[in-house]
Design a protein around this motif. Sequence first.
Motif, PDB file in Angstrom:
ATOM      1  N   PHE A 215       0.837  -1.199   0.000  1.00 34.35           N
ATOM      2  CA  PHE A 215       0.000   0.000   0.000  1.00 34.35           C
ATOM      3  C   PHE A 215       0.873   1.251   0.000  1.00 34.35           C
ATOM      4  O   PHE A 215       1.940   1.300   0.624  1.00 34.35           O
ATOM      5  CB  PHE A 215      -0.923   0.025   1.219  1.00 34.35           C
ATOM      6  N   LEU A 216       0.394   2.310  -0.670  1.00 32.48           N
ATOM      7  CA  LEU A 216       1.187   3.516  -0.884  1.00 32.48           C
ATOM      8  C   LEU A 216       1.253   4.424   0.335  1.00 32.48           C
ATOM      9  O   LEU A 216       2.282   5.035   0.619  1.00 32.48           O
ATOM     10  CB  LEU A 216       0.602   4.302  -2.065  1.00 32.48           C
ATOM     11  N   TRP A 217       0.134   4.609   1.018  1.00 30.22           N
ATOM     12  CA  TRP A 217       0.024   5.535   2.161  1.00 30.22           C
ATOM     13  C   TRP A 217       0.457   6.952   1.766  1.00 30.22           C
ATOM     14  O   TRP A 217       1.212   7.623   2.478  1.00 30.22           O
ATOM     15  CB  TRP A 217       0.818   5.043   3.361  1.00 30.22           C
ATOM     16  N   THR A 218      -0.033   7.395   0.626  1.00 32.93           N
ATOM     17  CA  THR A 218       0.266   8.751   0.152  1.00 32.93           C
ATOM     18  C   THR A 218      -0.752   9.723   0.720  1.00 32.93           C
ATOM     19  O   THR A 218      -1.955   9.572   0.485  1.00 32.93           O
ATOM     20  CB  THR A 218       0.210   8.805  -1.383  1.00 32.93           C
ATOM     21  N   LYS A 219      -0.269  10.725   1.446  1.00 36.35           N
ATOM     22  CA  LYS A 219      -1.207  11.710   2.005  1.00 36.35           C
ATOM     23  C   LYS A 219      -1.695  12.625   0.897  1.00 36.35           C
ATOM     24  O   LYS A 219      -0.914  13.152   0.103  1.00 36.35           O
ATOM     25  CB  LYS A 219      -0.557  12.518   3.120  1.00 36.35           C
ATOM     26  N   ILE A 220      -3.016  12.836   0.861  1.00 36.82           N
ATOM     27  CA  ILE A 220      -3.646  13.538  -0.249  1.00 36.82           C
ATOM     28  C   ILE A 220      -3.723  15.036  -0.026  1.00 36.82           C
ATOM     29  O   ILE A 220      -3.556  15.832  -0.959  1.00 36.82           O
ATOM     30  CB  ILE A 220      -5.065  12.971  -0.489  1.00 36.82           C
ATOM     31  N   ASN A 221      -3.968  15.436   1.206  1.00 41.30           N
ATOM     32  CA  ASN A 221      -4.189  16.855   1.506  1.00 41.30           C
ATOM     33  C   ASN A 221      -3.646  17.127   2.900  1.00 41.30           C
ATOM     34  O   ASN A 221      -3.942  16.379   3.840  1.00 41.30           O
ATOM     35  CB  ASN A 221      -5.690  17.169   1.414  1.00 41.30           C
ATOM     36  N   HIS A 222      -2.863  18.207   3.056  1.00 30.73           N
ATOM     37  CA  HIS A 222      -2.225  18.445   4.357  1.00 30.73           C
ATOM     38  C   HIS A 222      -3.245  18.820   5.430  1.00 30.73           C
ATOM     39  O   HIS A 222      -2.955  18.742   6.627  1.00 30.73           O
ATOM     40  CB  HIS A 222      -1.152  19.542   4.237  1.00 30.73           C
ATOM     41  N   ASN A 223      -4.463  19.229   5.033  1.00 28.94           N
ATOM     42  CA  ASN A 223      -5.492  19.599   6.009  1.00 28.94           C
ATOM     43  C   ASN A 223      -6.383  18.434   6.416  1.00 28.94           C
ATOM     44  O   ASN A 223      -7.157  18.554   7.367  1.00 28.94           O
ATOM     45  CB  ASN A 223      -6.383  20.713   5.444  1.00 28.94           C
ATOM     46  N   VAL A 224      -6.305  17.314   5.702  1.00 29.54           N
ATOM     47  CA  VAL A 224      -7.218  16.196   5.913  1.00 29.54           C
ATOM     48  C   VAL A 224      -6.398  14.917   6.058  1.00 29.54           C
ATOM     49  O   VAL A 224      -5.532  14.648   5.225  1.00 29.54           O
ATOM     50  CB  VAL A 224      -8.210  16.067   4.732  1.00 29.54           C
ATOM     51  N   PRO A 225      -6.652  14.096   7.091  1.00 28.17           N
ATOM     52  CA  PRO A 225      -5.866  12.865   7.294  1.00 28.17           C
ATOM     53  C   PRO A 225      -6.311  11.738   6.369  1.00 28.17           C
ATOM     54  O   PRO A 225      -6.742  10.667   6.805  1.00 28.17           O
ATOM     55  CB  PRO A 225      -6.132  12.529   8.760  1.00 28.17           C
ATOM     56  N   LEU A 226      -6.212  11.988   5.061  1.00 28.44           N
ATOM     57  CA  LEU A 226      -6.651  11.050   4.034  1.00 28.44           C
ATOM     58  C   LEU A 226      -5.437  10.498   3.301  1.00 28.44           C
ATOM     59  O   LEU A 226      -4.593  11.257   2.823  1.00 28.44           O
ATOM     60  CB  LEU A 226      -7.593  11.748   3.044  1.00 28.44           C
ATOM     61  N   PHE A 227      -5.366   9.167   3.185  1.00 24.66           N
ATOM     62  CA  PHE A 227      -4.207   8.508   2.603  1.00 24.66           C
ATOM     63  C   PHE A 227      -4.650   7.566   1.483  1.00 24.66           C
ATOM     64  O   PHE A 227      -5.557   6.745   1.668  1.00 24.66           O
ATOM     65  CB  PHE A 227      -3.454   7.708   3.663  1.00 24.66           C
ATOM     66  N   LEU A 228      -3.996   7.691   0.333  1.00 24.91           N
ATOM     67  CA  LEU A 228      -4.240   6.774  -0.777  1.00 24.91           C
ATOM     68  C   LEU A 228      -3.470   5.483  -0.525  1.00 24.91           C
ATOM     69  O   LEU A 228      -2.255   5.496  -0.314  1.00 24.91           O
ATOM     70  CB  LEU A 228      -3.774   7.411  -2.092  1.00 24.91           C
ATOM     71  N   LEU A 229      -4.202   4.359  -0.567  1.00 24.88           N
ATOM     72  CA  LEU A 229      -3.567   3.056  -0.411  1.00 24.88           C
ATOM     73  C   LEU A 229      -3.236   2.431  -1.758  1.00 24.88           C
ATOM     74  O   LEU A 229      -2.135   1.928  -1.977  1.00 24.88           O
ATOM     75  CB  LEU A 229      -4.487   2.110   0.370  1.00 24.88           C
TER      76      LEU A 229
END
Length: 547
Positions: A412-426
């Motif tokens: 899984f990538l665990w790429t953070k999408i937005n610095h204001n939101v704790p959302l991670f692309l897997l």
Amino acid sequence: MNMVSFKDTTTIFEYHERTKHRYDRFAKSPGHMDWTNQPDPFRHYDGKPPVKLPLLDNDPAALYPDLYLLENTQPSSFNLKNIAGFLELSLGLSAWKTIPGSRWPLRINPSSGNLHPTECHLVVPAVKNFFRPGVYHYNPFSHCLEPRAKLSEKIWQDLENHFQTSGFLLGLSSVFWRESWKYGERAFRYCHLDVGHALACVRFSATLFGWKLIFLNALSDEQIETILGFSKTQWPPGEKEHPDLLCYVFPVDKKNVPRYIPDNLLQCFSTIDFFGVPNPLSQEHVNWEIIDHAASQTVKPQTEPVEIKFDKHQPFVDTLTLELPAAPIIRQRRSAQQFDPTASISCEQFFSILDKTLPRNGCAPFDVELTSPVAHLLLFVHHVTGLDPGLYFFIRYSDDIDELKYRCKPEFLWTKINHNVPLFLLEKGNFRKEAARVSCCQDIAGDSCFSVGMIVNFKETVNNAAYTYRQLFWETGMIGQVLYLGAEAHGIRGTGIGCFFDDPVHHLLGFKDNRYQSLYHFTIGKPIIDHRLKTLPPYYHLNRKKE
């Protein structure tokens, strides 16, 4: 305080494993719909004349953002009109749906299968010319309070002195039979999801009147039964109300209240007389012993009172100005039955909806301080403009992220999408089929703009105390209610999904044990409206003019 021992956790873990849906078999259920014994969705207590509650002439003026930010709300007095409005906008009816030859009511608070196992009881002060201090049951069908016990002025005054502010007590309870009639063994889960939805509903409604709620987390189930008179009630066989929680409702400008009720007041409640006979809900019942065992293993003992503090999250990320009145959004909430698979939502809408699920200090609904957050959101993103389709994680509690990364698939990538939101692309890709398949092959999970699996820190939490098993579902139910209202505010619609294949969700993530478990699914998109259904006003059946 005298603490009692926690229940052994073995049986509740066994219950959870046994009630998982699997590709090769579903959890045990009746296998058919016994319509002759369908439980009455409305409980009433016969014996004393009920207090009829007025319906609102005008909804409170609060806007949708005010449901979460409390600065713009002013405390209302605890009078009959406001208490009635509070109940109308939290647990009352929202509409009737009709087709030729049939009609059924909908409520503000959603429920699995529209079966509504959750009941509400109040302990309220005197209201001049209407009722004296006492314990009452709320009947949403008749929009009335049914007397259960009288309290002396002294007991009530002692109660307010303890909390050092005016207010009232609100309790929620569950009738397991209402859900097990249809869903069998898995019904215990669904009842507690419904408690979470109801708790969020009363918290949001309280905001509209300038009030807030605190969960009295020190109380035992036995103490709640004493306060609400359950221990003195003769229940119809198989239809007992099981105590869930008790909250204190108080003005929003008061910063804090105790999370317990002292022994001397509990003793006073144990000596009062209770009246009112609960109506039978069905003629016959199926006894699901596993639910009784699960309930007995998750009884909450008396514990030390705890104040819950959350992570310091940034201010709400809304870039969209949703200056919409809050009450109509609450009233119009529905569960979508079908979605348009070609529809999309914007990235801003997506972030706004998710951001409201983060627990923030002093922000509804999680400021009821139910528990420290243990639930995260696995997201199947299908059609969100500006985001790649794929599998994502929305992390609601930052201390869990390293453990989740360790437990998940290493690729899984665990790429953070937005610095204001704790959302991670897997993982990027089209997960529509996977979303539908793990949600019991329901197209609604794949045809939406996105769907959700609520992943909780399971084993560690329940190992600490078996009663927290119930609270895990309460937390996920509360998240579900936030998602419902967020979807409505953005012109789309949500649906809770209790039927999903548990372990295939875990395998999709790479989980190899029960450290983390999926407890509830949800999906949001553009609804396809069934125009065969007609809508009637919620209380047209009463022919009661607004008072």
